[in-house]
Design a protein around this motif. Sequence first.
Motif, PDB file in Angstrom:
ATOM      1  N   ASP A 172       0.859  -1.180   0.000  1.00 29.55           N
ATOM      2  CA  ASP A 172       0.000   0.000   0.000  1.00 29.55           C
ATOM      3  C   ASP A 172       0.900   1.236   0.000  1.00 29.55           C
ATOM      4  O   ASP A 172       1.588   1.508   0.977  1.00 29.55           O
ATOM      5  CB  ASP A 172      -0.887  -0.032   1.256  1.00 29.55           C
ATOM      6  CG  ASP A 172      -1.996   1.017   1.253  1.00 29.55           C
ATOM      7  OD1 ASP A 172      -1.697   2.191   0.932  1.00 29.55           O
ATOM      8  OD2 ASP A 172      -3.145   0.683   1.609  1.00 29.55           O
ATOM      9  N   LYS A 190      -3.326  -1.588   6.102  1.00 24.58           N
ATOM     10  CA  LYS A 190      -2.045  -0.913   5.841  1.00 24.58           C
ATOM     11  C   LYS A 190      -1.436  -0.574   7.189  1.00 24.58           C
ATOM     12  O   LYS A 190      -1.874   0.342   7.870  1.00 24.58           O
ATOM     13  CB  LYS A 190      -2.201   0.379   5.053  1.00 24.58           C
ATOM     14  CG  LYS A 190      -0.825   0.996   4.739  1.00 24.58           C
ATOM     15  CD  LYS A 190      -0.840   2.502   4.537  1.00 24.58           C
ATOM     16  CE  LYS A 190      -0.529   3.286   5.784  1.00 24.58           C
ATOM     17  NZ  LYS A 190       0.886   3.298   6.190  1.00 24.58           N
ATOM     18  N   ASN A 434      -0.615   7.380   3.959  1.00 26.20           N
ATOM     19  CA  ASN A 434       0.744   7.032   3.550  1.00 26.20           C
ATOM     20  C   ASN A 434       1.690   8.221   3.714  1.00 26.20           C
ATOM     21  O   ASN A 434       2.823   8.069   4.162  1.00 26.20           O
ATOM     22  CB  ASN A 434       0.779   6.545   2.101  1.00 26.20           C
ATOM     23  CG  ASN A 434      -0.114   5.343   1.882  1.00 26.20           C
ATOM     24  OD1 ASN A 434      -1.327   5.487   1.791  1.00 26.20           O
ATOM     25  ND2 ASN A 434       0.470   4.168   1.836  1.00 26.20           N
TER      26      ASN A 434
END
Lengths: 493, 105
Positions: A172, A190, A434
């Motif tokens: 991811d 994730k 992220n």
Amino acid sequence: MSIDLTQATMTELRDAVADKSVSAVELTRAYLERIEAHDGHVRAYNETYADRAIERAEAVDRGEVTGVLAGVPIALKDNLCTTWGHTTCSSNILKNFRAPYNATVVEKLEAAGAVVLGKTNLDEFAMGSSTENSGFKPTKNPWDTGRVPGGSSGGSAAAVAADLCAAAFGSDTGGSIRQPAALCGVVGLKPTYGLISRFGLVAFASSLDQIGPFTHTVEDAAVLLNVIAGHDPRDSTSADPDTSGPIPDYTANLDRPIEGLKLGIAKQYMGEGNDPAVAKMIDDAIAMYKDMGATIVEVDLPHTEYGIPTYYIVATAEASSNLARYDGVHYGHRTEAPDDLIDLYSASRAEGFGDEVKRRIMLGTYALSSGYYDAYYLRALKVRRLIKNDFDAAFAQCDAIVCPTTTGPAFKFGEKTDDPLSMYLNDVYTVNANLAGIAGISVPGGFTEVDGKTLPLGLQLLGPTFSEPTLLRAANMYEKSNNFGNTRALASV
Amino acid sequence: MAAMSEKLTENDVRKVAKLSRLKLTDDQVAFYTDQLAHVLGYIDKLSELDVDNVEPMAHPTDMTNKLRPDEPTAGMPVDAALANAPASDPPFFKVPKVLGEGSGA
């Protein structure tokens, strides 16, 4: 064999092998038969390893291979290195590549007794949100084969959704686990950046990439996280237990609701772009959590809308550097009869990479090039800080944020391929996790009917770094309050 | 320093393709110029923000200079390193002539 693969969870199958109510060989053969019967249609796998899988399962049955995953058949995204078979990243530039070492996660999974069935399809080098950028083939959504499974880990999500493995692994970078998990109706985790070693994961954007599992249940994800989490001397960015604390047992207390749980909702994730079914999913989830005694607080994430432009500079800049290694010299595709060395590089890369990979390499190169670095790359790094600060402020008020994984259900093949930007915008609710390095999970959030087909939705929970124990427990509360994950896709296959 | 929102030209794309070591046809240059200009137009959104006093964030962790004990370990054997090479002459990778006539240098 009495176990129905299309109903069982990974943990149930693991327990059935352990108490010998089914043999590991029977279980492995049963999945290989399902792959034989259905994968021609779903196209989740790039490659399967039937002989090797049976040999591994025989070793489990002989008691030579033991561990918490003994005999559990799994699939790996085809960007995780294995010393057997090929590791292609679904790219023609690596079509014949055989990795000289195993990824750390692969070693850990095999050491725990898992049986690897095969490698799954992805958008080339994990660049995409639909598997349509695969250099080989698109994978189909098991709920409606006219629709994409999401991406980039679409093969792994579809393989779990169609019960072509008991669990699968993906990576991811901007949502490539959570988004396909949502679109395929499975759980996708994730983990916090650094919790899982990236050694042997073919690099896309090194400050964003993280490996995680696809499963039918939150419990299965916790079992797998126990196996793969932890520091690795071969990945210097993997979290150091001296500073981030020891790895806990993620399955402990999973069924015990969290007392005084505080959940945040952010208006930036509840915009008009959401499908009405997605908005209802969030309302229902909030009502459920309130019933369970959770407190709901409003949090503000004012820089959310800057996530996509920031991500597509940071990720492409890192990719342009990481993908410089594909030069037609050391490994991978090499052009025939080049004029000279520069032509060898340029022609090999032009022939081996697909359109999206070329676009991203050029975008990243542009953002890093002389005269543009400050305006693009440096500015993006500063906005990245603002996005992280938003989360830090929000998590001072709550344990986790409840939001959608995507704005709607799976889209149709070809719907977003003509306009790269429309595909990028699909990641609007996932990229910021992220950029900030925080943990996120997508769990089945119910269904919506579109054109006579039942399509799954995903509920996303975002938590601070290393908050996986809380995040998994909160996700488990939601899962146990509904039966969404119990409905399997195979009826549509 | 170049400002954002200057329209990307075909020459820009040719230059970037050269830096990226990607051999493009004229048609591809036109194709990517359109697409990248469109994407960059969206990325220009970042110029709305005042980031003057913001510390850049290159990485999600605060770790710096993480060192391991300086103990020798085995490297990759030559045959394994060459196993995927399109052309080799052990223990070397083979490439076209780098210097002199016909090298392109």
